[in-house]
Write a protein that holds these residues in place. Structure first.
Motif, mmCIF file in Angstrom:
data_model
loop_
_atom_site.group_PDB
_atom_site.id
_atom_site.type_symbol
_atom_site.label_atom_id
_atom_site.label_comp_id
_atom_site.label_asym_id
_atom_site.label_seq_id
_atom_site.Cartn_x
_atom_site.Cartn_y
_atom_site.Cartn_z
ATOM 1 N N GLY A 157 3.565 13.876 -26.471
ATOM 2 C CA GLY A 157 2.312 14.630 -26.481
ATOM 3 C C GLY A 157 1.850 15.090 -27.844
ATOM 4 N N TRP A 158 2.523 14.649 -28.920
ATOM 5 C CA TRP A 158 2.131 15.044 -30.263
ATOM 6 C C TRP A 158 2.601 14.017 -31.282
ATOM 7 C CZ3 TRP A 158 6.191 15.695 -33.671
ATOM 8 C CH2 TRP A 158 7.454 15.897 -33.107
ATOM 9 N N ASP A 194 -8.827 12.161 -19.480
ATOM 10 C CA ASP A 194 -7.554 12.794 -19.802
ATOM 11 C C ASP A 194 -6.907 12.151 -21.023
ATOM 12 O OD1 ASP A 194 -7.552 14.712 -17.793
ATOM 13 O OD2 ASP A 194 -6.677 13.344 -16.324
ATOM 14 N N LYS A 195 -7.707 11.429 -21.814
ATOM 15 C CA LYS A 195 -7.194 10.828 -23.047
ATOM 16 C C LYS A 195 -7.643 11.578 -24.298
ATOM 17 C CE LYS A 195 -6.786 5.966 -21.618
ATOM 18 N NZ LYS A 195 -7.218 4.584 -21.959
ATOM 19 N N LEU A 204 3.158 15.353 -19.900
ATOM 20 C CA LEU A 204 3.558 14.540 -18.749
ATOM 21 C C LEU A 204 4.171 15.365 -17.620
ATOM 22 C CD1 LEU A 204 5.142 11.444 -20.565
ATOM 23 C CD2 LEU A 204 2.817 11.702 -19.655
ATOM 24 N N TRP A 205 4.142 16.678 -17.744
ATOM 25 C CA TRP A 205 4.735 17.499 -16.685
ATOM 26 C C TRP A 205 4.000 17.289 -15.359
ATOM 27 C CZ3 TRP A 205 5.375 23.019 -19.235
ATOM 28 C CH2 TRP A 205 6.459 22.980 -20.125
ATOM 29 N N SER A 249 -1.534 16.968 -37.713
ATOM 30 C CA SER A 249 -0.880 16.794 -36.413
ATOM 31 C C SER A 249 -1.934 16.450 -35.369
ATOM 32 C CB SER A 249 -0.106 18.056 -35.998
ATOM 33 O OG SER A 249 -0.991 19.092 -35.629
ATOM 34 N N PHE A 250 -1.532 15.612 -34.414
ATOM 35 C CA PHE A 250 -2.403 15.225 -33.303
ATOM 36 C C PHE A 250 -1.712 15.631 -32.012
ATOM 37 C CE2 PHE A 250 -3.584 12.544 -36.777
ATOM 38 C CZ PHE A 250 -4.922 12.222 -36.611
ATOM 39 N N HIS A 251 -2.480 16.153 -31.051
ATOM 40 C CA HIS A 251 -1.875 16.456 -29.753
ATOM 41 C C HIS A 251 -2.800 16.063 -28.605
ATOM 42 C CE1 HIS A 251 -3.901 20.351 -30.786
ATOM 43 N NE2 HIS A 251 -4.215 20.345 -29.497
ATOM 44 N N HIS A 252 -2.166 15.661 -27.515
ATOM 45 C CA HIS A 252 -2.836 15.235 -26.290
ATOM 46 C C HIS A 252 -3.479 16.448 -25.624
ATOM 47 C CE1 HIS A 252 -3.133 13.774 -22.109
ATOM 48 N NE2 HIS A 252 -3.116 12.559 -22.617
#
Length: 297
Positions: free
Chosen positions: A24-25, A145-146, A172-173, A220-223
């Motif tokens: 997720g990151w 959700d992307k 992904l939880w 930093s990149f996060h979902h």
């Protein structure tokens, strides 16, 4: 859109993409020069002094539009790239959106929103923290959700400064009752961060906090489903960063109902041009322009 040979060396590898989608990151290589970052940091002082290159056409929520009269608190200023030229230049660099394209798997990346965030030093209390939240909570009018966020620190940034921190793999939880409620809650601003952490501990999921320690020029990149937040700034300097929220090609507006039973309105819904059916156009070329188009080689 094309990248130079040197820029292509800065792209995430296929292994990095797999890591991003499972954790997720992702932390980039140094993609901005010291001069580019210094120029943007200097521009924040100009902005805080009241100088704007452009005005956004509607008034946004007060807590998203910090001004000196609000005192020494966590500063949030949304739509910063639509107001400041130097910060826009940084956010619109093709390498940033090319990385987002590769991570998300979308061959088009559009701007969605942006924020200037400044955390004052040596102040305690939950009002200068960022509560554990995921961005998708605030993007209820989006179909995708992307979506993802690029977080650009305007200096070296570490745990002492209260850098952005991810909860590893939380994108992904599965949605049990506790997680579903946490994903629903708007907890960026929270008066009780420890209570959120207690609820996370009871979720049944492995909660591993990963601080994004970065050197100047890294990003930093996060979902959009990754839980993240940040702690106190214990350094002697302001912790300053630009968050660039990005949407993929397939994202569109959808109507959403808020907790009060009324139509949920995101600020983009007031700013973007309208489609033939009256819905906001999230491909508005001024408010949400295309930043990357095409396959990333």
């Amino acid at each position: 859109m094309k990248l130079s040979v040197e820029e292509k060396e800065l792209l995430p590898s296929e292994e990095d993409v797999v890591f991003y989608r499972s954790h997720g990151w992702y932390i980039s290589k140094k993609i901005f020069s010291d001069e580019e970052i210094d120029e943007a940091l200097s521009a924040t002082e100009r902005y805080y002094a009241g100088e704007k290159d452009w005005e956004i056409p509607v008034r946004i929520k007060e807590f998203l539009d910090w001004n000196p009269g609000k005192g020494n608190i966590l500063r949030l200023n949304d739509y910063i790239v639509l107001q400041n030229l130097e910060i826009q230049k940084l956010a619109f660099r093709p390498i940033l959106s090319a990385i987002a394209s590769k991570l998300s798997g979308s061959d088009q990346i559009r701007l969605f929103n942006s924020s200037l965030i400044s955390k004052p030093p040596q102040i305690t209390g939950d009002h200068v923290k960022v509560g554990w939240h995921n961005d998708r909570t605030y993007w209820r009018t989006c179909t995708s959700d992307k979506m993802l966020t690029a977080w650009i620190p305007l200096h070296d940034c570490d745990e002492k400064m209260g850098t952005i921190t991810m909860i590893d793999g939380s994108n992904l939880w599965p949605s049990n009752n506790i997680i579903a409620q946490l994903r629903h809650d708007k907890s960026f601003v929270s008066s009780d961060v420890p209570e959120i952490e207690k609820r996370l501990a009871k979720s049944g999921m492995p909660v591993r906090f990963v601080p994004m320690n970065m050197k100047k020029g890294q990003v930093s990149f996060h979902h959009c489903l990754t839980f993240h937040g940040s702690g106190l700034n214990l350094s002697a300097d302001h912790r300053r960063a630009v968050a660039v929220h990005l949407q993929d090609r397939d994202n569109r507006y959808r109507a959403s109902i808020g907790e009060d039973g009324k139509k949920y309105i995101y600020n983009n819904d007031l700013l973007c041009r309208k489609l033939a059916d009256g819905a906001p156009d999230y491909s508005d070329p001024y408010i949400t322009p295309i930043l990357w188009e095409g396959k990333v080689d």
